[in-house]
Write a protein that holds these residues in place. Structure first.
Motif, mmCIF file in Angstrom:
data_model
loop_
_atom_site.group_PDB
_atom_site.id
_atom_site.type_symbol
_atom_site.label_atom_id
_atom_site.label_comp_id
_atom_site.label_asym_id
_atom_site.label_seq_id
_atom_site.Cartn_x
_atom_site.Cartn_y
_atom_site.Cartn_z
ATOM 1 N N THR A 182 0.853 -1.186 0.000
ATOM 2 C CA THR A 182 0.000 0.000 0.000
ATOM 3 C C THR A 182 0.891 1.239 0.000
ATOM 4 O OG1 THR A 182 -0.144 0.067 2.412
ATOM 5 C CG2 THR A 182 -1.879 -1.136 1.265
ATOM 6 N N ASP B 81 -1.710 4.364 2.547
ATOM 7 C CA ASP B 81 -2.871 3.592 3.014
ATOM 8 C C ASP B 81 -3.860 3.198 1.922
ATOM 9 O OD1 ASP B 81 -1.982 3.563 5.685
ATOM 10 O OD2 ASP B 81 -2.810 5.573 6.010
ATOM 11 N N LYS B 82 -3.417 3.154 0.657
ATOM 12 C CA LYS B 82 -4.257 2.692 -0.447
ATOM 13 C C LYS B 82 -3.516 1.608 -1.203
ATOM 14 C CE LYS B 82 -6.257 7.226 -1.116
ATOM 15 N NZ LYS B 82 -5.707 8.500 -1.530
ATOM 16 N N TYR C 57 2.347 2.637 -10.172
ATOM 17 C CA TYR C 57 2.177 3.861 -9.384
ATOM 18 C C TYR C 57 3.473 4.674 -9.417
ATOM 19 C CZ TYR C 57 1.651 6.934 -5.350
ATOM 20 O OH TYR C 57 1.605 8.028 -4.533
#
Length: 81
Positions: free
Chosen positions: A29, A32-33, A39
Motif C-alpha cells: 500500500t 494507506d491505499k 504507481y
C-alpha cells in the motif's frame, strides 16, 4: 519512478518481478491505499509492505534510477508500524 522499480532499486524487494507480484496480490500500500506496480512514487510517500507475518513501513526520502548497495538505505526511512 514506478513503484516496482523503486522497491528493487532501494533493495526493499530483491527483484522487480517479485515487487510486481506483491503489488498484484495487494500486499503493498502507498499512503494507506492498495497500489499498482505502475504507481509513480514521489518523495514523502509512505509505503507499507506485508511480508507474511511481518510488515515494513517506510517513508520515501529520495528517488534514484541506480543506487549502490551502500546508498540504497538512504532512499527511505523506516517508520514504526
Amino acid at each position: 519512478m514506478r513503484l516496482d522499480k523503486y522497491l528493487k532499486v532501494s533493495r526493499l524487494i530483491k527483484r522487480r518481478t517479485v515487487a510486481n507480484d506483491a503489488c498484484d496480490a495487494a500486499r503493498i500500500t502507498v499512503n494507506d491505499k492498495p497500489a499498482k506496480a505502475s504507481y509513480q512514487v514521489k518523495v514523502g510517500d509512505v509505503i507499507e509492505i506485508a511480508f507474511g507475518q511481518r510488515t515494513v513501513k517506510v517513508e520515501v526520502l529520495g528517488l534514484s534510477e541506480h543506487a549502490l548497495k551502500a546508498d540504497a538505505a538512504a532512499m527511505y526511512r523506516e517508520l514504526q508500524s
